[in-house]
Write a protein that holds these residues in place. Structure first.
Motif, PDB file in Angstrom:
ATOM      1  N   SER A 143      35.342   3.115  18.869  1.00 35.46           N
ATOM      2  CA  SER A 143      34.993   4.354  18.898  1.00 35.46           C
ATOM      3  C   SER A 143      33.661   4.731  18.422  1.00 35.46           C
ATOM      4  N   ALA A 144      33.041   5.832  18.588  1.00 36.26           N
ATOM      5  CA  ALA A 144      31.836   6.377  18.020  1.00 36.26           C
ATOM      6  C   ALA A 144      31.774   8.111  18.005  1.00 36.26           C
ATOM      7  N   VAL A 145      30.846   8.526  17.148  1.00 33.02           N
ATOM      8  CA  VAL A 145      30.674   9.995  17.126  1.00 33.02           C
ATOM      9  C   VAL A 145      28.981  10.202  17.120  1.00 33.02           C
ATOM     10  N   ILE A 146      28.759  11.132  17.604  1.00 34.37           N
ATOM     11  CA  ILE A 146      27.263  11.588  17.707  1.00 34.37           C
ATOM     12  C   ILE A 146      27.096  12.916  16.584  1.00 34.37           C
ATOM     13  N   ILE A 147      26.146  12.860  15.913  1.00 36.93           N
ATOM     14  CA  ILE A 147      25.764  14.045  14.908  1.00 36.93           C
ATOM     15  C   ILE A 147      24.279  13.978  14.969  1.00 36.93           C
ATOM     16  N   ASP A 148      23.925  15.142  15.521  1.00 36.41           N
ATOM     17  CA  ASP A 148      22.253  15.337  15.650  1.00 36.41           C
ATOM     18  C   ASP A 148      21.723  14.282  16.521  1.00 36.41           C
ATOM     19  N   ASN A 149      21.015  13.807  16.157  1.00 36.32           N
ATOM     20  CA  ASN A 149      20.161  12.443  16.579  1.00 36.32           C
ATOM     21  C   ASN A 149      20.866  11.028  16.285  1.00 36.32           C
ATOM     22  N   ASP A 150      22.086  10.922  15.755  1.00 36.84           N
ATOM     23  CA  ASP A 150      22.593   9.864  15.089  1.00 36.84           C
ATOM     24  C   ASP A 150      23.878   9.491  15.817  1.00 36.84           C
ATOM     25  N   ILE A 151      23.887   8.294  16.005  1.00 34.71           N
ATOM     26  CA  ILE A 151      25.308   7.796  16.502  1.00 34.71           C
ATOM     27  C   ILE A 151      26.018   6.860  15.473  1.00 34.71           C
ATOM     28  N   TYR A 152      27.373   6.978  15.460  1.00 39.09           N
ATOM     29  CA  TYR A 152      28.116   5.944  14.361  1.00 39.09           C
ATOM     30  C   TYR A 152      29.009   5.376  15.239  1.00 39.09           C
ATOM     31  N   ILE A 153      28.892   4.011  15.211  1.00 42.45           N
ATOM     32  CA  ILE A 153      29.881   3.191  15.948  1.00 42.45           C
ATOM     33  C   ILE A 153      30.811   2.700  15.211  1.00 42.45           C
ATOM     34  N   ALA A 154      32.219   2.623  15.370  1.00 40.46           N
ATOM     35  CA  ALA A 154      33.077   2.052  14.385  1.00 40.46           C
ATOM     36  C   ALA A 154      33.287   0.521  15.099  1.00 40.46           C
ATOM     37  N   MET A 155      33.725  -0.462  14.186  1.00 42.93           N
ATOM     38  CA  MET A 155      34.105  -1.680  14.795  1.00 42.93           C
ATOM     39  C   MET A 155      34.813  -2.420  13.864  1.00 42.93           C
ATOM     40  N   ARG A 156      34.995  -3.659  14.066  1.00 44.60           N
ATOM     41  CA  ARG A 156      35.631  -4.553  13.003  1.00 44.60           C
ATOM     42  C   ARG A 156      34.582  -4.857  11.944  1.00 44.60           C
ATOM     43  N   LYS A 157      35.251  -4.805  10.645  1.00 41.08           N
ATOM     44  CA  LYS A 157      34.392  -4.876   9.522  1.00 41.08           C
ATOM     45  C   LYS A 157      33.426  -3.697   8.803  1.00 41.08           C
ATOM     46  N   GLY A 158      32.908  -2.765   9.968  1.00 39.38           N
ATOM     47  CA  GLY A 158      32.214  -1.674   9.305  1.00 39.38           C
ATOM     48  C   GLY A 158      31.851  -0.700  10.722  1.00 39.38           C
ATOM     49  N   ILE A 159      31.002   0.238   9.882  1.00 36.01           N
ATOM     50  CA  ILE A 159      30.526   1.325  10.740  1.00 36.01           C
ATOM     51  C   ILE A 159      29.023   1.109  10.788  1.00 36.01           C
ATOM     52  N   LEU A 160      28.609   0.931  12.055  1.00 41.50           N
ATOM     53  CA  LEU A 160      27.147   1.017  12.261  1.00 41.50           C
ATOM     54  C   LEU A 160      26.549   2.159  12.577  1.00 41.50           C
ATOM     55  N   LYS A 161      25.606   2.963  11.835  1.00 44.01           N
ATOM     56  CA  LYS A 161      24.820   3.997  12.051  1.00 44.01           C
ATOM     57  C   LYS A 161      23.460   3.828  12.651  1.00 44.01           C
ATOM     58  N   ILE A 162      23.310   4.496  13.930  1.00 43.52           N
ATOM     59  CA  ILE A 162      21.992   4.209  14.403  1.00 43.52           C
ATOM     60  C   ILE A 162      21.479   5.624  14.453  1.00 43.52           C
ATOM     61  N   SER A 163      20.319   5.828  13.691  1.00 42.91           N
ATOM     62  CA  SER A 163      19.454   7.052  13.526  1.00 42.91           C
ATOM     63  C   SER A 163      18.534   7.041  14.545  1.00 42.91           C
ATOM     64  N   ASN A 164      18.401   8.274  15.026  1.00 41.93           N
ATOM     65  CA  ASN A 164      17.353   8.705  16.054  1.00 41.93           C
ATOM     66  C   ASN A 164      17.342   7.401  17.139  1.00 41.93           C
ATOM     67  N   PHE A 165      18.610   7.437  17.655  1.00 46.16           N
ATOM     68  CA  PHE A 165      18.992   6.189  18.544  1.00 46.16           C
ATOM     69  C   PHE A 165      18.493   6.206  19.946  1.00 46.16           C
ATOM     70  N   LYS A 166      18.160   7.571  20.306  1.00 44.30           N
ATOM     71  CA  LYS A 166      17.418   7.687  21.673  1.00 44.30           C
ATOM     72  C   LYS A 166      15.833   7.232  21.776  1.00 44.30           C
ATOM     73  N   TYR A 167      15.285   7.311  20.481  1.00 40.97           N
ATOM     74  CA  TYR A 167      13.773   7.101  20.323  1.00 40.97           C
ATOM     75  C   TYR A 167      13.208   5.915  19.541  1.00 40.97           C
ATOM     76  N   ILE A 168      13.622   6.244  18.376  1.00 41.37           N
ATOM     77  CA  ILE A 168      12.796   4.916  17.338  1.00 41.37           C
ATOM     78  C   ILE A 168      14.056   4.687  16.485  1.00 41.37           C
ATOM     79  N   PRO A 169      15.092   3.842  16.973  1.00 41.80           N
ATOM     80  CA  PRO A 169      16.519   3.589  16.207  1.00 41.80           C
ATOM     81  C   PRO A 169      16.184   3.083  15.060  1.00 41.80           C
ATOM     82  N   ASN A 170      16.780   3.214  13.839  1.00 42.57           N
ATOM     83  CA  ASN A 170      16.835   2.687  12.910  1.00 42.57           C
ATOM     84  C   ASN A 170      18.564   2.405  12.491  1.00 42.57           C
TER      85      ASN A 170
END
Length: 249
Positions: free
Chosen positions: A214-241
């Motif tokens: 599952s995932a949620v989007i807040i502003d320009n960031d996406i948070y993806i839930a998976m086994r072990k942890g949560i991956l946050k991708i800041s500014n995911f459409k342009y210069i992802p961190n």
């Protein structure tokens, strides 16, 4: 009565304050993360992130008001229902039994008749977008990963009218304004109202091994839930961190 619904979150609520940053899973520690007993799902409630443990015993979609055994009889004896979408004349049902098969079926509104729309398709989700009905299907297994986005329509019966090839097996979709995001085992893809499918980014590690849920989007960031942890991708459409969060003790 056999009830299916959008996945249910069980147990205690957590926020990212209950997690701490860790190094992104690499080839060295990815398999260790794969063996973790922590499986997460994430949701957004009133613009706040909520995280709970996920036992993977959930279905996506609408309810079927029929006995499970009776439904299986109409689906050639198959029980592996993963997605249901209620339509005007009945239900579109997606099956997914992993390497052992799947299928896409129609079941009438009274539950008495059915037919198979497509064979052997491992369906992950059925959804409406831009006033059309879509299905994501595919399989990732033993280093092999492929899938498709299918558009459905109805003439005399339901059928696949268009097929969009995905670069890897899909897991789920996230709706975002005028487009949808498709999380696959290796990529984050975007599909817009003009029916254009584009790659947003390639996963920074093989997150398919951690079964994104599952995932949620807040502003320009996406948070993806998976086994072990949560991956946050800041500014995911342009210069992802990328930041990786694991549950603290």
């Amino acid at each position: 009565m056999f009830l299916l619904g959008t996945f249910i979150m069980y147990g205690q609520n957590y926020t990212l304050e209950n997690f701490e940053t860790d190094s992104i899973p690499t080839r060295k520690n990815l398999w260790k993360a794969n063996s973790s007993k922590d499986n997460w799902i994430i949701d957004k409630i009133n613009d706040s992130i909520k995280i709970k443990k996920n036992d993977y015993n959930y279905f996506k979609g609408d309810s079927l008001p029929f006995d499970r055994k009776e439904v299986a009889k109409k689906l050639n004896g198959q029980y592996s229902i993963r997605a249901v979408k209620k339509v005007e004349d009945g239900y579109i049902i997606g099956l997914n039994n992993g390497e052992f098969g799947g299928g896409l079926w129609f079941l009438s509104a009274n539950g008495k008749s059915s037919y198979e729309i497509m064979k052997y398709r491992r369906v992950h989700q059925i959804f409406e977008f831009n006033a059309k009905l879509y299905v994501i299907e595919g399989l990732a297994h033993m280093g092999f990963s492929n899938g498709n986005l299918l558009e459905l329509d109805k003439e005399e019966s339901w059928q696949v009218s268009k097929t969009y090839e995905l670069p890897a097996a899909p897991s789920f979709i996230v709706k975002e304004k005028d487009n949808i995001l498709i999380v696959t085992s290796e990529y984050l893809m975007s599909f817009n109202k003009y029916e254009k499918l584009v790659e947003v980014l390639k996963a920074p590690f093989n997150w398919g091994l951690l079964f994104p849920s599952s995932a949620v989007i807040i502003d320009n960031d996406i948070y993806i839930a998976m086994r072990k942890g949560i991956l946050k991708i800041s500014n995911f459409k342009y210069i992802p961190n990328y930041e990786w969060f694991v549950k603290n003790n």
